[in-house]
Design an enzyme around this catalytic site. Structure first.
Site, PDB file in Angstrom:
ATOM      1  NE  ARG A  43      -2.491  -1.117   3.283  1.00  0.00           N
ATOM      2  CZ  ARG A  43      -3.128  -1.366   4.412  1.00  0.00           C
ATOM      3  NH1 ARG A  43      -4.429  -1.248   4.482  1.00  0.00           N
ATOM      4  NH2 ARG A  43      -2.465  -1.731   5.486  1.00  0.00           N
ATOM      5  CE  LYS A 147       6.233 -20.062   9.985  1.00  0.00           C
ATOM      6  NZ  LYS A 147       7.062 -20.125  11.162  1.00  0.00           N
ATOM      7  CG  HIS A 177      12.981 -20.866   6.496  1.00  0.00           C
ATOM      8  ND1 HIS A 177      11.992 -20.770   7.435  1.00  0.00           N
ATOM      9  CD2 HIS A 177      14.139 -20.864   7.199  1.00  0.00           C
ATOM     10  CE1 HIS A 177      12.527 -20.724   8.635  1.00  0.00           C
ATOM     11  NE2 HIS A 177      13.836 -20.772   8.535  1.00  0.00           N
ATOM     12  CE  LYS A 181      16.898 -23.687   8.316  1.00  0.00           C
ATOM     13  NZ  LYS A 181      17.595 -22.463   8.639  1.00  0.00           N
ATOM     14  CD  GLU A 215      14.365 -20.562  17.093  1.00  0.00           C
ATOM     15  OE1 GLU A 215      14.681 -19.692  16.283  1.00  0.00           O
ATOM     16  OE2 GLU A 215      13.204 -20.794  17.440  1.00  0.00           O
ATOM     17  CG  ASP A 234       7.142 -20.101  15.482  1.00  0.00           C
ATOM     18  OD1 ASP A 234       6.948 -19.602  14.364  1.00  0.00           O
ATOM     19  OD2 ASP A 234       8.150 -19.857  16.165  1.00  0.00           O
ATOM     20  CG  HIS A 239      10.393 -24.802  10.554  1.00  0.00           C
ATOM     21  ND1 HIS A 239      10.032 -24.462   9.286  1.00  0.00           N
ATOM     22  CD2 HIS A 239      10.383 -23.634  11.252  1.00  0.00           C
ATOM     23  CE1 HIS A 239       9.823 -23.146   9.219  1.00  0.00           C
ATOM     24  NE2 HIS A 239      10.019 -22.631  10.404  1.00  0.00           N
ATOM     25  CE  LYS A 329      10.789 -18.695  18.978  1.00  0.00           C
ATOM     26  NZ  LYS A 329      11.409 -18.765  17.660  1.00  0.00           N
TER      27      LYS A 329
HETATM   28  C1  BG6 Z   1      10.473 -19.319  11.777  1.00  0.00           C
HETATM   29  C2  BG6 Z   1       9.810 -19.147  13.113  1.00  0.00           C
HETATM   30  O1  BG6 Z   1       9.641 -19.990  10.875  1.00  0.00           O
HETATM   31  O2  BG6 Z   1      11.656 -20.086  11.947  1.00  0.00           O
HETATM   32  C3  BG6 Z   1      10.742 -18.500  14.098  1.00  0.00           C
HETATM   33  O3  BG6 Z   1       8.652 -18.341  12.953  1.00  0.00           O
HETATM   34  C4  BG6 Z   1      12.028 -19.263  14.190  1.00  0.00           C
HETATM   35  O4  BG6 Z   1      10.146 -18.404  15.388  1.00  0.00           O
HETATM   36  C5  BG6 Z   1      12.614 -19.484  12.799  1.00  0.00           C
HETATM   37  O5  BG6 Z   1      12.934 -18.502  14.973  1.00  0.00           O
HETATM   38  C6  BG6 Z   1      13.790 -20.414  12.862  1.00  0.00           C
HETATM   39  O6  BG6 Z   1      14.418 -20.438  11.611  1.00  0.00           O
HETATM   40  P1  BG6 Z   1      15.959 -20.729  11.504  1.00  0.00           P
HETATM   41  O7  BG6 Z   1      16.199 -20.792  10.031  1.00  0.00           O
HETATM   42  O8  BG6 Z   1      16.658 -19.605  12.186  1.00  0.00           O
HETATM   43  O9  BG6 Z   1      16.157 -22.022  12.207  1.00  0.00           O
END
Ligand code: BG6
Length: 484
Positions: A43, A147, A177, A181, A215, A234, A239, A329
């Site tokens: 926008r 996503k 994503h 990798k 993480e 999430d 993933h 996390k």
């Molecule tokens: C994202 C999540 O899809 O993936 C995040 O929303 C997460 O919360 C991230 O931190 C982790 O991705 P990567 O590539 O850093 O492992």
């Protein structure tokens, strides 16, 4: 054939942090198909020049020394901007006119990239269809969807219905994503381009599998999203499930999008769904201390920032081999790893004749950081009788290959432009994954089973995680990246 990538939600964070740097790198490496253009739309009004300048700054900041001004200038000449509100059909028609003009010289494949907030996916898709900017089952119009793909099975199914009204499944690229990798793709190579792993990749030799995505970061300023998502939506539904399917699936007939995805769906269907009264036993959840003080988090929030799930796979290969998935996390360190824990030898001729599986062979696939593979095996300790010790054999991507490991988005954006959907999730795959996560999320949302434990940041999740695993006769592999 020329290519145009149209990014909806162009003024957002993902565009400047991931998409444009990845496209720039592809341009620098001369991998982008000839005649590629990028058109941003959102926008906020920008001229083409103003948008290019803004992207130059963010890309330079993001790439640091890898940013080259002259390469950028060359790349930037193929970047355009067209302002519009995706919820307004007239704005989408106007974008269509702009694209027609831009592409008037040669036939062009369009890739529509939905990088907007998820609530805009439906209007974009509907308006593209109504504006005649799509075509049925043709390869020249594709859509990439970021996503999260739905927030549960029902919403994912509904979103699939909406997209399928306008695009055929072969035109739809659902992003996860993790699939971009290099180490994740390498799982397929490791398993199916070697003979030595596959014969032992089953219940006869494997005791259990641990898949961890830990993480160190907290949720920072993402409370708006995270409060409604939590760790299951999430990290698990997408993933971790992807890592699971690639580890557990059968060998596809060939490396082709549908053959690979057929096998992934098949193994998801073999996972025993958890009944409501089993969730207390087979799952574990926690919240890091301090989460409720994060900006935007409700003071009484019960959102899980850590989760662990035991999955049982009912098929010939994996019967009796538990898969432990966990993510959190504010953990000890950042590590994503798949640990294949093998059984101990059936008969031990050394020592007292027994051995325990904590000391048995182990293959650690280090997805990130310090990408590589480590094999643990017993060796004789020199000059100490027949005493043994677990030792390691390392393979490290960076040590072996001089090339830089590209960001996941480079591979995914290029594949979407070239029309290869192997590394994108198919509709039945996404729904099969939600079907497994939904019952757990429902019990977590509506009951106190399992109780939400608080854990100290900088640990491997709640202290109960250790006893939870011990009750299953196993032990977590709580090791920060095994390779450096
Ligand atoms: C994202 C999540 O899809 O993936 C995040 O929303 C997460 O919360 C991230 O931190 C982790 O991705 P990567 O590539 O850093 O492992």
């Amino acid at each position: 054939m020329n290519h145009t990538m149209i990014i909806f939600g162009a003024s957002g964070d993902l565009t400047s942090r991931k998409l444009i740097p990845a496209l720039y790198e592809l341009h620098r490496k001369q991998r982008l198909p000839a005649g590629t253009r990028i058109v941003g739309s959102s926008r906020t009004p920008f001229s083409h020049e103003a948008w290019r300048d803004r992207l130059a700054d963010s890309t330079a900041e993001h790439l640091g020394q890898r940013f080259d001004r002259s390469v950028w200038d060359d790349f930037a000449s193929s970047i355009y901007y067209h302002a519009g509100d995706v919820t307004q059909p007239d704005d989408v028609v106007s974008l269509g006119r702009f694209l027609d003009q831009l592409e008037s010289q040669a036939p062009t494949t369009r890739v529509y990239y939905l990088s907007t907030a998820p609530r805009f996916y439906e209007p974009v898709i509907v308006n593209l269809g109504q504006a005649g900017m799509t075509c049925e089952d043709c390869a020249e119009r594709r859509v990439v969807i970021e996503k999260p793909f739905g927030t549960d099975l029902a919403s994912a199914h509904q979103l699939n219905d909406i997209v399928h009204r306008v695009f055929a499944e072969s035109q739809i690229y659902r992003i996860d994503h993790y699939l971009g990798k290099e180490t994740v793709s390498n799982l397929l190579v490791l398993r199916f381009a070697n003979t030595i792993f596959e014969p032992i990749w089953n219940r006869n030799y494997v005791d259990h599998v641990q898949i961890t995505a830990a993480e160190e970061v907290t949720i920072g300023h993402r409370a708006g999203f995270y409060e409604t998502a939590g760790v299951l939506r999430d990290m698990f539904q997408n993933h971790l499930m992807q890592l699971f399917t690639l580890t557990a699936m059968e060998c596809p007939a060939r490396f082709h999008a549908d053959a690979v995805r057929d096998e992934k769906v098949k193994v998801l269907r073999c996972v025993r769904p958890l009944e409501q009264d089993q969730i207390d036993r087979w799952t574990l959840r926690g919240q890091y201390r301090g989460y409720r003080d994060e900006p935007g988090v409700r003071p009484e929030s019960r959102t899980a920032t850590f989760g662990a799930i035991t999955m049982h796979v009912d098929n010939w290969r994996w019967q009796g081999v538990p898969f432990y998935l966990r993510s959190g996390k504010a953990m000890s360190c950042r590590t994503t790893q798949i640990v294949i824990q093998f059984r101990p030898p059936p008969h031990m001729i050394f020592g007292n004749g027994t051995s325990d599986h904590h000391q048995a062979n182990r293959l650690v696939l280090q997805i990130q950081p310090a990408e590589g593979i480590q094999l643990h095996f017993q060796s004789k300790v020199p000059d100490a009788g027949m005493q043994q010790q677990l030792v390691e054999l390392d393979f490290n991507f960076r040590g072996r290959f001089a090339r830089e490991l590209p960001d996941a988005y480079q591979r995914l954006l290029l594949d979407a432009m070239l029309g290869d959907a192997s590394l994108f999730a198919r509709s039945d795959e996404v729904e099969a994954s939600w079907r497994l996560i939904d019952p757990i999320q429902t019990v977590w949302d509506t009951s106190d089973d399992p109780p939400l434990a608080t854990y100290e940041p900088g640990n491997w999740g709640p202290v109960d995680a250790t006893s939870w695993m011990q009750r299953q006769g196993r032990q977590w592999f709580d090791t920060c990246p095994v390779l450096t």
